[in-house]
Design a protein around this motif. Structure first.
Motif, mmCIF file in Angstrom:
data_model
loop_
_atom_site.group_PDB
_atom_site.id
_atom_site.type_symbol
_atom_site.label_atom_id
_atom_site.label_comp_id
_atom_site.label_asym_id
_atom_site.label_seq_id
_atom_site.Cartn_x
_atom_site.Cartn_y
_atom_site.Cartn_z
ATOM 1 N N SER A 101 24.210 24.136 36.019
ATOM 2 C CA SER A 101 23.341 25.153 36.598
ATOM 3 C C SER A 101 21.997 25.092 35.877
ATOM 4 C CB SER A 101 23.962 26.551 36.473
ATOM 5 O OG SER A 101 24.124 26.889 35.108
ATOM 6 N N ASN A 106 18.314 27.029 34.595
ATOM 7 C CA ASN A 106 17.449 28.180 34.338
ATOM 8 C C ASN A 106 16.144 27.628 33.768
ATOM 9 O OD1 ASN A 106 17.830 27.744 31.500
ATOM 10 N ND2 ASN A 106 19.754 28.907 31.619
ATOM 11 N N ASN A 113 10.987 30.245 42.780
ATOM 12 C CA ASN A 113 12.258 30.584 42.135
ATOM 13 C C ASN A 113 12.165 30.941 40.652
ATOM 14 O OD1 ASN A 113 14.755 29.944 44.039
ATOM 15 N ND2 ASN A 113 13.129 28.474 44.535
ATOM 16 N N LEU A 124 18.300 26.057 45.180
ATOM 17 C CA LEU A 124 17.985 27.262 44.423
ATOM 18 C C LEU A 124 18.104 28.525 45.289
ATOM 19 C CD1 LEU A 124 14.981 25.942 42.301
ATOM 20 C CD2 LEU A 124 17.439 25.882 41.803
ATOM 21 N N HIS A 125 18.027 29.670 44.622
ATOM 22 C CA HIS A 125 18.268 30.964 45.267
ATOM 23 C C HIS A 125 17.324 31.196 46.444
ATOM 24 C CE1 HIS A 125 19.357 35.123 45.797
ATOM 25 N NE2 HIS A 125 18.106 35.506 45.605
#
Length: 293
Positions: free
Chosen positions: A174, A176, A202, A256-257
């Motif tokens: 994942s 960040n 994002n 991505l979100h």
């Protein structure tokens, strides 16, 4: 009206750069070539070339006529083709697109060529600005670009949207902000544009691509992910470019979100008459890309 025979002789001479070889190419005498050039200069009331011994160079007006004349002669040739042959599945179609689109589209077009073996497909990978220029100069029949063109010479139609994705080495499960900072960025010709779009949407901390350490660059679509696969950094690419990379197990594609896509446009020269085979190819491209993305 410019005499097309004289214009053809002039453009051939400008291309070949030599009177004798031009005469041989056109099955003329050298004096015949000279006569055509002289008559063209008289008709246009302009000096088109300057002789220096056995060589010559074009004047500024000569360069202009050569550039525009080639476009005109191609249009005349195209018109003759339209009248003599206009089958949906016969003849040459010249197409250009950016790399990611081509990775998906070109294999599909080859399948069509297998089905219709009298079709011939000339496919080039090129950046947006080059494709626009080639369309304006009638060097290609169809162009696919990923930005809206401002050219007054082109007809532009939006046909699809291709998602942008973040790609990391496979070990990264994942992502960040800190993960990306530690990885560093693998650049490519559209990296600033693609990275800016996806990362800005994002990550609040994103300001510009230079926030990441530069870990490499490639301008070959098939090689951009090679350093990513070796764990050297991350990048942002259109989805199909990421999916086309082998081995897939060495990379991880992150959606991505907040999804971000880039538009895909099909373009033709506004002044050209579309052959039936070009119309057929345009329809097939539309269907394929709409089903792919």
């Amino acid at each position: 009206m410019i005499n097309p025979v004289w214009l053809k002789t002039f453009c051939a001479l400008a291309d070949v750069g030599h009177f004798t070889r031009t005469a041989e190419k056109l099955f003329m005498t050298q004096s015949g070539v000279s006569q055509h050039i002289k008559k063209l200069e008289q008709q246009l009331n302009s000096q088109l070339l300057v002789r220096e011994g056995k060589s010559f160079y074009l004047t500024s007006k000569g360069h202009q006529l050569h550039q525009k004349g080639q476009v005109l002669l191609r249009s005349i040739e195209q018109l003759g083709t339209i009248i003599s042959q206009d089958d949906d599945h016969v003849g040459l179609v010249k197409i250009a697109s950016p790399g990611s689109i081509g990775l998906s589209l070109y294999p599909h077009l080859l399948d069509l060529q297998q089905q219709y073996q009298d079709l011939s497909i000339d496919y080039r990978f090129a950046p947006n600005h080059t494709i626009e220029q080639q369309l304006e100069e009638n060097q290609i029949d169809l162009g696919l670009i990923t930005r809206l063109s401002n050219s007054n010479h082109l007809l532009v139609e939006k046909i699809a949207q291709e998602p942008l994705v973040l790609v990391t080495p496979s070990r990264v499960k994942s992502v960040n902000w800190q993960t990306l900072i530690e990885l560093g960025f693998i650049a490519h010709p559209d990296a600033t544009h693609h990275g800016g779009q996806l990362l800005a949407a994002n990550f609040d901390a994103f300001e510009h691509i230079e926030q990441f350490s530069h870990k490499g660059f490639s301008n070959q679509i098939s090689l951009i992910l090679a350093p990513v696969a070796k764990g050297l950094g991350f990048t942002v690419l259109p989805l199909n470019a990421a999916k086309a990379y082998h081995p897939q197990h060495a990379i991880r594609i992150h959606k991505l979100h907040i999804p971000v896509s880039e538009n895909v446009y099909v373009c033709v020269n506004k002044g050209s008459v579309l052959l039936n085979r070009v119309k057929f190819m345009k329809s097939e491209i539309n269907k394929h890309l709409q089903n792919t993305f």
